[in-house]
Motif scaffolding. Structure first.
Motif, PDB file in Angstrom:
ATOM      1  N   UNK A 166      44.307  33.962  37.140  1.00 34.81           N
ATOM      2  CA  UNK A 166      45.062  35.024  37.282  1.00 34.81           C
ATOM      3  C   UNK A 166      45.552  35.155  38.823  1.00 34.81           C
ATOM      4  N   UNK A 167      44.571  35.116  39.637  1.00 31.27           N
ATOM      5  CA  UNK A 167      44.836  35.666  41.184  1.00 31.27           C
ATOM      6  C   UNK A 167      45.730  34.521  41.897  1.00 31.27           C
TER       7      UNK A 167
ATOM      8  N   UNK B 119      40.573  32.562  47.212  1.00 29.73           N
ATOM      9  CA  UNK B 119      40.869  31.228  46.426  1.00 29.73           C
ATOM     10  C   UNK B 119      40.692  30.055  47.250  1.00 29.73           C
ATOM     11  N   UNK B 120      39.663  29.340  47.203  1.00 29.03           N
ATOM     12  CA  UNK B 120      39.282  28.111  47.885  1.00 29.03           C
ATOM     13  C   UNK B 120      39.949  26.881  47.187  1.00 29.03           C
TER      14      UNK B 120
ATOM     15  N   UNK C 159      49.977  35.010  45.427  1.00 31.79           N
ATOM     16  CA  UNK C 159      48.549  35.268  45.238  1.00 31.79           C
ATOM     17  C   UNK C 159      47.809  36.543  45.780  1.00 31.79           C
ATOM     18  N   UNK C 160      47.128  37.142  44.894  1.00 33.52           N
ATOM     19  CA  UNK C 160      46.605  38.397  45.059  1.00 33.52           C
ATOM     20  C   UNK C 160      45.394  38.437  46.035  1.00 33.52           C
ATOM     21  N   UNK C 161      44.627  36.994  45.996  1.00 35.88           N
ATOM     22  CA  UNK C 161      43.767  37.152  47.108  1.00 35.88           C
ATOM     23  C   UNK C 161      43.959  35.898  48.302  1.00 35.88           C
TER      24      UNK C 161
END
Length: 414
Positions: A91-92, A342-343, A362-364
């Motif tokens: 989701x992120x 997010x890696x 992206x939210x991260x």
């Protein structure tokens, strides 16, 4: 570009995975695949047979476009938090339109029906689950039994009759519960698992075998050529390279010395502070060591196993000891808020386009290496520690720089 997400371990990537990937693209009418993949240690508490970069390469060569890592804090958890971490990461990204998972039945409706009810955390459901766990029933069995009983109690007899206890049904249900609790926008899909059941050890098809059967060939029979019919040529090539270099296959017994050292240098009280060490297991572990015929992890697991302590539970417990995972890092509040980045492990040319899009969606923060983190993330620290522990036990990777590959290695690019 429509994109489907897959939640994977790829230990290793085999023909069944390739089938699932291809069918997921068709079912979701997608053009690209984003895989969220476990790192060096997996959901059942086992080490991966190859390191996460080699498995990423096999995934990309097998058809994935972007591979991101599921942190070890989630990757080694039971279904609830494993699913939460994986679904939340997809989701992120902001680029995944739907996600697709395999099930024994290929029937999504009963799982959706159950998830819509259980996601609300009804008190009666929690109470029934607690009662079954108190009888000594394993968590997966207790959970599936409670789902069926609760659905029956609220008049959903048809949904209650669904075989929730099947492993992929259980996991699929938790994916959908996570999606509901997150208020996610992704559309779920499921593909029926074909020809090889989850954890099936024997081979019954000429081209499809479970990852369990393939690992049996690698770890117990020490045969690489025997798996060739069941994996894509690209996976075989990666495995052969890692095999020849002495870096694969990695098994639990690769970790015997560091694990036993971690046990004997801790008191029972110190062991009890670690994640997954519950119900007096710390005493059972310490009392069992002197009875071992050989100082091997498989012997320890065999001696520890009971009806109450399943192999999966024990493997997760031993992994917590090996990696020093404290209970305080794995509280529900910590796990709910632990996804802070997010890696990226690898990407194709198409995946490069997804990464460019993620810069705005992206939210991260998106990290291409651990050194790119602008602030300390506790779960990223646990990942880098897991890599170091994995590399130390891997006789083909014992170069000092390999321990810190998370910090300097670029994503795999195809």
């Amino acid at each position: 570009m429509r994109t489907v997400g897959l939640i994977v371990e790829y230990n290793p990537f085999h023909n069944g995975h390739r089938y699932h990937l291809q069918q997921s693209l068709l079912a979701s009418r997608s053009d690209a695949v984003v895989a969220v993949m476990s790192g060096h240690f997996l959901q059942r508490g086992e080490p991966a047979v190859m390191d996460k970069w080699s498995r990423t390469e096999a995934a990309l060569r097998g058809g994935c476009d972007l591979v991101i890592e599921l942190p070890v804090a989630y990757a080694t958890q039971a279904a609830e938090w494993f699913s939460y971490g994986a679904v939340a990461l997809l989701e992120a990204t902001g680029v995944v339109d739907g996600f697709c998972f395999g099930t024994e039945s290929g029937d999504l409706a009963p799982l959706m029906d159950a998830a819509s009810v259980i996601a609300q955390e009804p008190p009666a459901f929690a109470s029934q689950l607690k009662e079954l766990l108190a009888t000594g029933m394993s968590y997966p069995s207790a959970y599936s039994s409670t789902v069926a009983a609760y659905l029956g109690s609220i008049g959903k007899a048809e949904a209650a009759a669904f075989p929730f206890a099947m492993p992929n049904h259980t996991l699929g249900l938790h994916y959908l519960i996570a999606l509901a609790r997150l208020g996610g926008r992704m559309e779920p899909f499921t593909i029926r698992r074909e020809k090889a059941a989850y954890n099936q050890e024997d081979v019954t098809d000429s081209a499809i075998a479970s990852a369990t059967a393939i690992r049996k060939q690698l770890l117990l029979e020490r045969q690489l050529s025997g798996i060739k019919p069941f994996v894509p040529d690209t996976t075989y090539d990666v495995l052969a390279r890692e095999w020849d270099a002495g870096r694969s296959p990695v098994s639990w017994d690769s970790f015997a010395s560091p694990l036993l050292h971690a046990i004997v240098t801790r008191s029972a009280a110190q062991l009890a502070e670690l994640h997954e060490i519950t119900e007096g297991l710390e005493h059972r572990i310490r009392k069992t060591l002197p009875r071992l015929k050989e100082l091997q992890v498989e012997h320890l697991l065999a001696e520890l196993k009971t009806k109450r302590y399943t192999r999966t539970k024990l493997q997760r417990s031993l992994l917590s000891i090996l990696l020093g995972h404290a209970k305080s890092d794995f509280t529900p509040d910590k796990l709910r808020s632990g996804l802070q980045y997010i890696r990226v492990l690898g990407f194709s040319e198409k995946g490069k386009g997804l990464l460019r899009k993620m810069r705005t969606t992206a939210t991260l923060p998106v990290l291409l290496s651990a050194s790119a983190a602008e602030q300390p993330y506790r779960y990223l620290e646990l990942d880098t520690q897991a890599t170091a522990a994995y590399m130390l036990a891997n006789t083909g990777s014992q170069q000092p720089v390999a321990l810190f590959r998370d910090y300097y290695a670029k994503p795999i690019m195809l």
